[in-house]
Design an enzyme around this catalytic site. Sequence first.
Site, PDB file in Angstrom:
ATOM      1  N   GLU A  19       0.834  -1.217   0.007  1.00  0.00           N
ATOM      2  CA  GLU A  19       0.047  -0.062  -0.088  1.00  0.00           C
ATOM      3  C   GLU A  19       0.949   1.297   0.064  1.00  0.00           C
ATOM      4  OE1 GLU A  19      -0.974  -2.564   1.324  1.00  0.00           O
ATOM      5  OE2 GLU A  19      -2.683  -3.218   0.851  1.00  0.00           O
ATOM      6  N   HIS A  34      -9.198  -5.377  11.240  1.00  0.00           N
ATOM      7  CA  HIS A  34      -9.686  -4.951  10.022  1.00  0.00           C
ATOM      8  C   HIS A  34     -11.284  -4.693  10.054  1.00  0.00           C
ATOM      9  CE1 HIS A  34      -6.688  -8.181   8.081  1.00  0.00           C
ATOM     10  NE2 HIS A  34      -6.225  -7.103   8.427  1.00  0.00           N
TER      11      HIS A  34
END
Lengths: 327, 430
Positions: A60, A129
């Site tokens: 990322e 998450h």
Amino acid sequence: MVALTVREALRDAMAEEMRADPDVFLMGEEVAEYQGAYKVSQGLLQEFGAKRVIDTPITEMGFAGVGTGAAMMGLKPIVEFMTFNFAMQAIDHILNSAAKTLYMSGGEIKCPIVFRGPNGAAARVAAQHSQCYASWYGHVPGLKVIAPWSAADAKGLLKSAIRDPNPVVFLENELLYGQSSDVPDGPDFTVPIGKANIVRQGRDVTITAFSIMVSKAMQAAEKLAAMGIDAEIVDLRTIRPLDGETVLASVKKTNRLVTCEEGWPFAGIGAELSALVMERAFDHLDAPVMRVAGKDVPLPYAANLEKMALPQVDDIIAAAKAVCYKT
Amino acid sequence: MAVRVLMPALSPTMTEGNIAKWHKKEGDKIKSGDVLAEIETDKATMEVEAVDEGVLGRIVVPDGTQGVKVNTVIAVILEDGENASVLAKMDLGGAALAPAAPAAPMAPANVAAPQAPAPQMSAPAPAAPQGRVFASPLARRMAEQSGVDLNALRGTGPHGRVVKADIEMALSSGAPARAAAAAPMAAPSYMAAPLPPGQPGAAYEDVPASNMRRVVAQRLQESKQQVPHFYLTIDCEIDALLKLRADLNARSDAYKLSVNDFVVRASALALRKLPKVNASWLGTAIRYYKTVDISVAVAVEDGLITPIIRNADQKGLVALSEEMKGLAARAREKPMKLQPHEYQGGTFSISNLGMYGIKQFEAIINPPQACILAVGAGEQRATVKDGALAIATVMSCTLSVDHRVVDGAAGAEFLKVFKGLIDDPLTMLL
């Protein structure tokens, strides 16, 4: 009007903008060959080719930086994060590179980029998450932050985000991808950034929500109506810039405010709204603002605990009754 | 942890009540389900049962205390193994009592006590010290703009907070305006004015009004002041009805029909036929009820109460008769055994004083209903039929009508249909 899922609406928004502007391209993990981890980019590789729909490595920090640089050089990237939880790796680029560059370059360097992907809790993906980043990104000057609920808003706001000359964080919700609703036809339809939407008129209490919490607020409103409480629901749609005027006008009508968000209560969107209403509509309040938010804990993995930690319809009902002084 | 027993809300409209009597003493062992106390509410005396087990540690609000607000701490139950020392640390919120209450011995609020924070808005907390009225910002602004004196209001919000609804209530009932700045704290408006002295030398006794009596007084005063009544009287001939009643009662010992049962049935059928009368004035609209729920006034020792026969138009004479007997019997028990839903609501009222020989009278409308039927005694009267004198048993019935909802012709139409059913009672079968 045509009924679309949120997933299709997002895809259509990207496809239409890519057709209209050759500078727009999509990059992220699994967006091309696999058609998107959540199948949001279905068909885009086939239509636009591998030069504009780019699979990235699992890094990322790397691809958010590449995208930000491309935006500074004049392209209009859409960077998809598989989820915003993974964008923690890239937050330095989102804030320090994308959000602040226009200011730090004295207005010389623009950064027209969209960071998009699912945000918040899904179902049993545990503490790391399941975070809502609305408050995190909403904190930062230089960013625009959008969190749509309906398919029409998902499409109209993503198109506006792609066209916007500033960096935009576009927070989707995995559980909403499959929900369908009516979307106006045609490539000219957009929804302006920074405008909330009153999705239900009412006179007794204002309930603000965004993303999936709008669904829960709507369910709560139906049950509240049966108890004689007529709730007005404001779908914020944009977190930053926040549409304070719509919220204030509604609170001036109902005299009461309940805020809803999945994120943690501390320094959350509800905290911002209560400060706003206290500063600018104090004399219109008949009760303290109440916040309905996620519990102040890392989100549990166990299904029963997860349900207790996330704000539910009954929590909204209880808060609305409390501010209406009904037992 | 010690458990606070709060003043319960025993009906949807209850905001305060009186502690009629404690059934347990401090130190008594408490089991779940034990009757702790009797609470006198707006209309009834009801029993409060314990939910938690333990020992009654302290009675915070003693017998006979009037005007205890809902959610005030009235007692503390200690769990097994706890001793009374925990009481000293508890904030019992006693100051929330109405000023008229006898002061209960009470520990000072201990702010530093490590109590869990109570996020619930209804949690008891110390009331405002004298001179500081808690009001929502909106209520404060509304009071300022309308000239309502906040000091004279009693807030219904948490911790006695004055909220929008209280100001609106005050405005609609003619609020005490703000007095001159130098005026001392006004007495709260709900406190009765000092009783006027009697005539010198006169012998008298002042009996405190029960809650029921006060509610009756307040509601009927409001009705007579605010509802534009008009009255329609009709004479019904009940010879055929009396004969039918005697015939039916002779057939079985399983039931005993009264004239009133026929009156209820005839009213219910007439209401079903003329729903315009089965209505309420809402200020900007008229509500027409889809069910026929008849309130029947029952005299009880210290007032009256109106138990409701629901869906009366769908019940036969025997069912009506039995339901009425059951409701009346429970209404007269002490303490009254009717549940709030059995006397709150109703779409039409009947008051029958025929058994006292009253020939005819006008009843006061029971708001928000639009009509009440006052039924007099059946008595033999001389009547003129086809130019000749005749004797008939006549029962005069007077309908009191809220003219905002029901006009003269509609009220008269109702009485015509009602009289038709009473005069020719077999038509009630149709």
